[in-house]
Design a protein around this motif. Structure first.
Motif, PDB file in Angstrom:
ATOM      1  N   ILE A 107      39.320  39.981  26.890  1.00 16.24           N
ATOM      2  CA  ILE A 107      38.127  41.008  27.184  1.00 16.24           C
ATOM      3  C   ILE A 107      37.809  40.564  28.725  1.00 16.24           C
ATOM      4  O   ILE A 107      37.392  39.253  28.834  1.00 16.24           O
ATOM      5  N   VAL A 108      37.629  41.215  29.609  1.00 11.41           N
ATOM      6  CA  VAL A 108      37.543  40.967  30.952  1.00 11.41           C
ATOM      7  C   VAL A 108      36.101  41.551  31.401  1.00 11.41           C
ATOM      8  O   VAL A 108      35.784  42.658  31.360  1.00 11.41           O
ATOM      9  N   TRP A 138      37.748  36.625  29.474  1.00 11.69           N
ATOM     10  CA  TRP A 138      37.935  35.984  30.950  1.00 11.69           C
ATOM     11  C   TRP A 138      37.080  36.646  32.031  1.00 11.69           C
ATOM     12  O   TRP A 138      36.641  37.822  32.012  1.00 11.69           O
ATOM     13  N   ASP A 139      36.241  35.979  32.520  1.00 12.12           N
ATOM     14  CA  ASP A 139      35.096  36.168  33.774  1.00 12.12           C
ATOM     15  C   ASP A 139      35.611  35.871  35.051  1.00 12.12           C
ATOM     16  O   ASP A 139      35.756  34.895  35.303  1.00 12.12           O
ATOM     17  N   GLY A 160      34.571  48.164  32.346  1.00 16.96           N
ATOM     18  CA  GLY A 160      34.467  48.820  33.725  1.00 16.96           C
ATOM     19  C   GLY A 160      33.161  49.127  34.012  1.00 16.96           C
ATOM     20  O   GLY A 160      32.760  48.864  35.171  1.00 16.96           O
ATOM     21  N   SER A 161      32.305  49.198  33.119  1.00 14.03           N
ATOM     22  CA  SER A 161      30.967  49.514  33.396  1.00 14.03           C
ATOM     23  C   SER A 161      30.394  48.156  34.174  1.00 14.03           C
ATOM     24  O   SER A 161      29.653  48.253  35.088  1.00 14.03           O
ATOM     25  N   ALA A 162      30.577  47.082  33.526  1.00 15.06           N
ATOM     26  CA  ALA A 162      30.028  45.982  33.845  1.00 15.06           C
ATOM     27  C   ALA A 162      30.679  45.566  35.357  1.00 15.06           C
ATOM     28  O   ALA A 162      30.083  45.017  36.352  1.00 15.06           O
TER      29      ALA A 162
END
Length: 160
Positions: A132-133, A150-151, A12-14
């Motif tokens: 991991i998103v 996943w980016d 979430g921070s990213a």
């Protein structure tokens, strides 16, 4: 058909930083900044619409120093503080997450990266596949069988 349950752990921070820098000069009728809120919400909608995750955890950095600051006083000493207009949007972003009925995960003394790594390992032990998103390349070290990245901005999937 694979019936392994899957959990998406969102950095979430990213997401917030990416949204803030991707969209500029957006505000509400009172002049309060909303660019990060808008971009964050769009990214969250993309996750829900494209991936349709059954389980999601939204992980944020907690405010304040982490255990790494105790180990190394100069940890991130050269990193500028969060921009004020971004910080103002964090409560609204957390309201968006609550509106999606997603758990907010943050713990004092730890960064989102640390929590995601811990949660990924725990989920694997319980039989979950983990996605991991994030766009943060530091997460590549967490790749393992059953743990991928996943980016959503680059439409990139990285697997072990």
């Amino acid at each position: 058909m694979d019936t392994t349950p899957c959990i998406y752990l969102v950095d979430g921070s990213a997401y917030v930083y990416r949204a803030y820098h991707a969209i500029r000069q957006l505000s509400d009728s009172q002049g309060r900044p909303t660019n990060a809120v808008f971009g964050f919400t769009r990214m969250l909608l993309k996750l829900v619409e494209e991936r349709r995750p059954g389980h999601v955890g939204m992980v944020f950095d907690a405010p304040g120093p982490t255990f790494r600051h105790q180990m190394f006083a100069a940890y991130k000493a050269n990193r500028p503080p969060m921009p004020e207009d971004m910080a103002l949007q964090l409560p609204l972003i957390k309201q968006v997450v609550a509106g999606f009925r997603l758990p907010v995960i943050e713990q004092s003394g730890f960064e989102a990266d640390d929590l995601i790594g811990t949660l990924a390992r725990a989920a694997r032990r319980k039989g979950f596949a983990v996605v991991i998103v994030t766009g943060d390349k530091d997460f590549v070290q967490l790749l393992a069988p059953g743990v991928g990245i996943w980016d959503p901005m680059k439409e990139a999937v990285i697997e072990a």
